[in-house]
Enzyme design. Structure first.
Site, PDB file in Angstrom:
ATOM      1  N   ARG A 119       0.839  -1.208   0.000  1.00 13.18           N
ATOM      2  CA  ARG A 119       0.000   0.000   0.000  1.00 13.18           C
ATOM      3  C   ARG A 119       0.873   1.257   0.000  1.00 13.18           C
ATOM      4  NH1 ARG A 119      -3.689  -3.482   3.054  1.00 13.18           N
ATOM      5  NH2 ARG A 119      -2.542  -3.241   5.008  1.00 13.18           N
ATOM      6  N   PHE A 173     -11.913  -5.351  -6.285  1.00 15.44           N
ATOM      7  CA  PHE A 173     -11.796  -6.302  -5.171  1.00 15.44           C
ATOM      8  C   PHE A 173     -11.328  -5.525  -3.939  1.00 15.44           C
ATOM      9  CE2 PHE A 173     -10.569  -8.387  -9.161  1.00 15.44           C
ATOM     10  CZ  PHE A 173     -11.522  -9.401  -9.256  1.00 15.44           C
ATOM     11  N   ASP A 176     -16.544  -4.049  -5.086  1.00 11.65           N
ATOM     12  CA  ASP A 176     -16.500  -5.303  -4.350  1.00 11.65           C
ATOM     13  C   ASP A 176     -17.877  -5.959  -4.403  1.00 11.65           C
ATOM     14  OD1 ASP A 176     -14.267  -6.493  -2.310  1.00 11.65           O
ATOM     15  OD2 ASP A 176     -16.266  -7.083  -1.660  1.00 11.65           O
ATOM     16  N   ASN A 183     -19.825  -7.844  -9.424  1.00 10.06           N
ATOM     17  CA  ASN A 183     -18.790  -8.760  -9.855  1.00 10.06           C
ATOM     18  C   ASN A 183     -17.772  -7.999 -10.703  1.00 10.06           C
ATOM     19  OD1 ASN A 183     -17.674 -10.574 -12.116  1.00 10.06           O
ATOM     20  ND2 ASN A 183     -18.418 -12.082 -10.636  1.00 10.06           N
ATOM     21  N   ALA A 184     -16.496  -8.057 -10.317  1.00 13.71           N
ATOM     22  CA  ALA A 184     -15.473  -7.250 -10.982  1.00 13.71           C
ATOM     23  C   ALA A 184     -15.368  -7.580 -12.469  1.00 13.71           C
ATOM     24  CB  ALA A 184     -14.126  -7.443 -10.299  1.00 13.71           C
ATOM     25  N   CYS A 207      -2.731 -13.780  -4.961  1.00 11.62           N
ATOM     26  CA  CYS A 207      -2.407 -14.374  -3.654  1.00 11.62           C
ATOM     27  C   CYS A 207      -2.539 -15.891  -3.702  1.00 11.62           C
ATOM     28  CB  CYS A 207      -3.279 -13.787  -2.551  1.00 11.62           C
ATOM     29  SG  CYS A 207      -5.044 -14.118  -2.737  1.00 11.62           S
TER      30      CYS A 207
END
Length: 400
Positions: free
Chosen positions: A217, A233, A255, A283-284, A344
């Site tokens: 960040r 997200f 999100d 939904n992205a 991730c």
């Protein structure tokens, strides 16, 4: 609780000793030839080769796909309370030496195998410590751990978030609630690099906050100061708050969770940026396609999706998902603007993720420059002998 003395032996198949000798801390069931002794989940066991040569010592769970979590390669080391206390002190000292408590009051104190404490996660959130116990051995030590963490840090309370999938895989029941001391409130506030955030340790993702993104960040913030920033997200909007402090005029938090978006708005207001975030529930993949069709453009986009590839079985689909979402983002950023993108998924290596971005850039017909490579924050160290400890990877890109 574990006494420190091995109660039995786990025998490794001939030809499968190399992983143990190379100090990988997991012994998989496919490498086990047999067991000696009445071994119960959580017991201390010795790991030996097929000819009886001592290799390592760890904690057993015969019911698991990982029957042994190795904790030491020293035959003279006992895995007892003294060992546990020593490892906790070492983990705390490492964070202090890195000055992490000076930058924030929210950080990971213990990162399982990377802090040589397999099965234990301990995260500090201001005056509370949140633990995750994912092995029978750590489950046995639950009360002892709470007492030791209290002595080490003197928090108001120790809280358990035992609702993760890893407990189910180890045949441990889910459990969420206080362990020792005060019960944390429904929300508490933390401070990170001069910014404040609301955290829900009861129901929030992971243990409440994405502590592993703290360094990212800060590093990404200077690139997120444009007129319009899309934070996809977004969860509770931490990247948005950093962007607003850096000078962004407006940030759209996207999100699927309305609750997370409400908390993101409150986090912006908590730092004096009320009215400069816009929440978009959806939904992205669908929303970014809609933006593309409508000709929307952004000065910067952050993509921090959930884990697309928890297992090898879904890796191919996950890679398609990563390519699709990054292709869309590359189409949506203005020329000379920035894309901060993450994976991730432990099954996706940094090299593989870069290949996905390469394919997305080709299809988007954009020239993409990698400015920085990003990884998990310093309180989530990567153990060289345990590549699984490296799960978060990211790229800070300029899109021409």
């Amino acid at each position: 609780m574990p006494t420190g003395e091995p109660v039995g032996k786990i025998i490794v198949k001939q030809g499968r000793e190399e992983a143990v000798q190379r100090r990988h801390p997991w012994l998989f069931s496919g490498s086990v030839e047999g067991m000696e002794g009445k071994i119960q989940p959580g017991d201390v066991v010795d790991v030996v080769s097929h000819d009886g040569t001592w290799l390592a010592r760890g904690f057993a769970n015969p019911q698991s796909e990982v029957p042994v979590r190795i904790a030491t390669w020293n035959p003279d080391e006992r895995l007892d309370e003294e060992w546990l206390w020593c490892r906790l002190q070492q983990a705390w000292r490492r964070r202090q030496e890195l000055s992490i408590p000076d930058e924030t009051d929210a950080f990971r104190l213990v990162y399982a195998e990377s802090d040589f404490l397999p099965g234990l996660i301990a995260d500090c959130y201001a005056d509370f410590v949140v633990v995750q116990l994912s092995t029978p051995a750590m489950e046995r030590w639950r009360e002892t751990l709470a007492a030791m963490l209290t002595e080490l840090l003197n928090p108001k309370g120790i809280f358990e978030r035992g609702d993760m999938d890893t407990r189910l895989r180890e045949k441990l029941p889910p459990r969420v609630g206080p362990v020792r001391g005060e019960t944390p409130p429904e929300r508490l506030t933390i401070t990170e690099n001069g910014l404040r955030f609301w955290v829900d340790v009861w129901k929030g993702h992971k243990t409440g906050f994405y502590l592993d993104q703290r360094d990212n960040r800060r590093r990404a913030a200077p690139y997120l100061m444009g007129e319009r920033v899309l934070n996809a997200f977004s969860y509770t909007g931490s990247f948005a708050v950093y962007a607003l402090r850096a000078g962004a005029k407006e940030v759209i938090n996207l999100d699927t969770s309305a609750e997370a978006l409400r908390l993101a708005e409150e986090n912006a207001a908590l730092n004096g940026f009320e009215g400069r975030v816009r929440s978009l529930e959806g939904n992205a993949f669908q929303v970014l396609r809609k933006f593309r069709d409508e000709g929307e453009r952004f000065d910067a986009i952050v993509l921090d999706p959930p884990r697309f590839a928890p297992t090898k079985a879904v890796l191919e689909n996950a890679l398609r998902g990563y390519k699709d979402i990054n292709w869309l983002a590359m189409r949506l950023v203005k020329q000379g603007s920035y894309l901060v993108t993450f994976s991730c998924s432990g099954m996706v290596s940094p090299e593989l993720f870069q290949q996905v971005l390469f394919a997305a850039a080709l299809d988007a017909k954009r020239e993409v420059l990698i400015l920085e490579r990003l990884t998990q924050s310093r309180d989530h160290p990567i153990l060289l002998t345990f590549p699984e400890s490296e799960y978060l990877k990211g790229f800070l890109c300029r899109v021409e």
